[in-house]
Design an enzyme around this catalytic site. Sequence first.
Site, PDB file in Angstrom:
ATOM      1  N   GLU A 427       0.832  -1.201   0.000  1.00 39.56           N
ATOM      2  CA  GLU A 427       0.000   0.000   0.000  1.00 39.56           C
ATOM      3  C   GLU A 427       0.869   1.255   0.000  1.00 39.56           C
ATOM      4  O   GLU A 427       1.646   1.491   0.910  1.00 39.56           O
ATOM      5  CB  GLU A 427      -0.867  -0.036   1.262  1.00 39.56           C
ATOM      6  CG  GLU A 427      -1.561   1.245   1.582  1.00 39.56           C
ATOM      7  CD  GLU A 427      -2.177   1.222   2.988  1.00 39.56           C
ATOM      8  OE1 GLU A 427      -2.093   0.170   3.671  1.00 39.56           O
ATOM      9  OE2 GLU A 427      -2.734   2.245   3.399  1.00 39.56           O
ATOM     10  N   ASP A 500      -0.997  -1.233   5.798  1.00 35.86           N
ATOM     11  CA  ASP A 500      -0.807  -0.667   7.141  1.00 35.86           C
ATOM     12  C   ASP A 500      -1.667  -1.392   8.170  1.00 35.86           C
ATOM     13  O   ASP A 500      -2.730  -1.914   7.845  1.00 35.86           O
ATOM     14  CB  ASP A 500      -1.198   0.823   7.156  1.00 35.86           C
ATOM     15  CG  ASP A 500      -0.180   1.668   6.395  1.00 35.86           C
ATOM     16  OD1 ASP A 500       0.924   1.166   6.115  1.00 35.86           O
ATOM     17  OD2 ASP A 500      -0.516   2.831   6.081  1.00 35.86           O
ATOM     18  N   ASP A 502      -3.698  -0.423  10.219  1.00 39.87           N
ATOM     19  CA  ASP A 502      -4.777   0.439  10.729  1.00 39.87           C
ATOM     20  C   ASP A 502      -6.057   0.226   9.914  1.00 39.87           C
ATOM     21  O   ASP A 502      -6.116  -0.656   9.055  1.00 39.87           O
ATOM     22  CB  ASP A 502      -4.340   1.901  10.687  1.00 39.87           C
ATOM     23  CG  ASP A 502      -3.995   2.350   9.276  1.00 39.87           C
ATOM     24  OD1 ASP A 502      -4.255   1.576   8.316  1.00 39.87           O
ATOM     25  OD2 ASP A 502      -3.462   3.463   9.120  1.00 39.87           O
ATOM     26  N   ASP A 504      -7.508   2.038   7.618  1.00 40.27           N
ATOM     27  CA  ASP A 504      -7.357   2.252   6.177  1.00 40.27           C
ATOM     28  C   ASP A 504      -6.686   1.055   5.512  1.00 40.27           C
ATOM     29  O   ASP A 504      -7.074   0.633   4.426  1.00 40.27           O
ATOM     30  CB  ASP A 504      -6.528   3.509   5.898  1.00 40.27           C
ATOM     31  CG  ASP A 504      -7.372   4.768   6.042  1.00 40.27           C
ATOM     32  OD1 ASP A 504      -8.620   4.629   6.119  1.00 40.27           O
ATOM     33  OD2 ASP A 504      -6.787   5.869   6.090  1.00 40.27           O
TER      34      ASP A 504
END
Length: 637
Positions: A427, A500, A502, A504
């Site tokens: 990403e 990541d 998280d 997102d």
Amino acid sequence: MAKSAEYTSKDIQVLEGLEAVRKRPGMYIGTTGSSGLHHLVYEVVDNAIDEALADRSTKIDVDLYDDGSVAVSDDGAGIPVTPIPGNKDKRPALEVVMTVLHAGGKFGGGGYQVSGGLHGVGVSVVNALSSKLEVEVHRDGYVWHASFTRGRTVQKTTKGKPTKRTGTTVRFWPDAQMFEETLEFKADILAQRLKELAYLTRGVTITLTDHRKEPPAVQTWKASGGIADFVKALNTGRETLNKVVYIEANEEGREADIAIQWNTTYNDSLHSFANTINTHEGGMHEEGFKKALTNVVNRYAREKGHLKEKDENLQGEDIREGIVAIVSVKLREPQFEGQTKTKLGNTEIRSFVERVVNDRLRDWLEEHPTEANRVARKGVAAAQARQAAKKARDIARKGAFEGGGLPGKLADCSSRDPDATEIFIVEGDSAGGSAKAARNRENQAILPIRGKILNVEKARIDKTLENQEIRALINAIGTGIGDELDMSKRRYGKIVMLTDADVDGAHIRTLLLTFLFRHMRPLIEGGYVYAAKPPLYSIRFGASEVHYVFSDKERDELIAQKGKKPSTPPTRFKGLGEMFAEELWGTTMNPETRTLVRVSLEDAAVADQIFTVLMGEDVEGRREFIQENAQDAFVDA
Ligand code: 0RA
């Protein structure tokens, strides 16, 4: 004609009838192999089931004996022992039923006989093909006996001891001359059908006892919930969308029992029966069911906004994705057609079933909005997957993915051994840069993709396929997509999603997985797709001790366990791009030290569902879904 002469001619007719059965047994029981042998039992059991359907019987016992015989007992009315009223043949009905072809079950009207296909040929066929058959009837206050050999009466109906109960026991010894090889009854074959019959005949208790075993092996089936129990059993171990919908309807001369439950899988499992015969080839009852189901769910989906004005109707197959349903009808004169005589031909049943399902399923949907919305969403997701798959095929066919060569952003590895290599789909360009610096060039390839472009929540899947990032992905993986997917063209052994740690990141992973699930499913099924687990924090103790943890919980546990404060506050990685190349290598990419989580088909299916919710207008559902699924995905895998 004199009475005696009449009897004589009748006798001849009888013999001719049963002689025909013995000449061409296959005509009556299908085969003279194992299947035909077991049909003999079903024939007698079907008669007992008729008694249960007429509410005269609650219990059926099947007993297998050492001497090759089988006995079927029921607590029904008992085969009548007096002459059949109005019949020329003045013998006890018991003897007529046993010796006259097609004298069959009931005389005149009422009830639904289990007849058609190979069943319903009448117990006289069983008698004709048995070297010995004994009947015991409890009826009219007495126990009655009669016995036969190869269809001929050897002991006429005789009255025995008084009895208070009613019922019939038929014990027979299949005639070895009539069957191939040395055949014997197989308990598991019988068990399968008896269990099915128990589900189809709610409330009846069926027991199979194999006395050839020491001690005798006993199996009992009873389904108080009838076919609703059947559906539950078929869904065992699966995640379901609803409590079983059970529809029961009765009108003059016909009856329908229908049970429906959706699960989260992608197969459909629709079974239909007519008078308990499994109609493998479908027929009118199935047609009526499917038509109403498609109609009602479409109407509901439109009314509740799952389908917008511009959207096409869901197709039947979309709505049936993940369905487990039983459609069981009873009717007076079933017409069985088709190759294997398992297709119900009665047209009147189609409109009956259609009408009933239209009314009752519509009500159910209205009364169960939570479940109904799940069903509608599942149908919409299936339609989208179907349309996307078609679009993907069209694009692939047009050669949109050909000639492009490898994407410019791909940092490929030097090895071309597809089993030894891996591709990291990373990403963001900055994380891509770190990963490129960290990787082992020999066998690790890096494809950075820009999440933002994918992160268009309402992009249609066909737009997704036109997306540059997705096309880069397809070209890098090499297999092609959809129906044209060719696993032998696979360029890597592992496809690793590196996003990541998280929300997102989870979102991007969800979109990626949805894409893979819909267009490259064999890669997931083959176990080629993985999620990398990058750390969330680095925690330092003293000058040189560094720990990496994957969640807030692990951070707190580590600090508690150490019993001392970290030398600096734990560093939370805002993204992969913030990590040093060595950190990324050591924690996430080095095969010796990293954790990879293999993506199961179920994980991908969940992702696909998340995507479906994201695509919709259901804001609340969307929040719940992300909270419940996306963040947790793979963390504990
Ligand atoms: C003829 C008429 C009736 C029942 C039966 C036969 C019958 C056959 C079998 C075979 C095995 N078990 C059976 N139980 C019954 C109708 C009886 C009535 O209406 O009283």
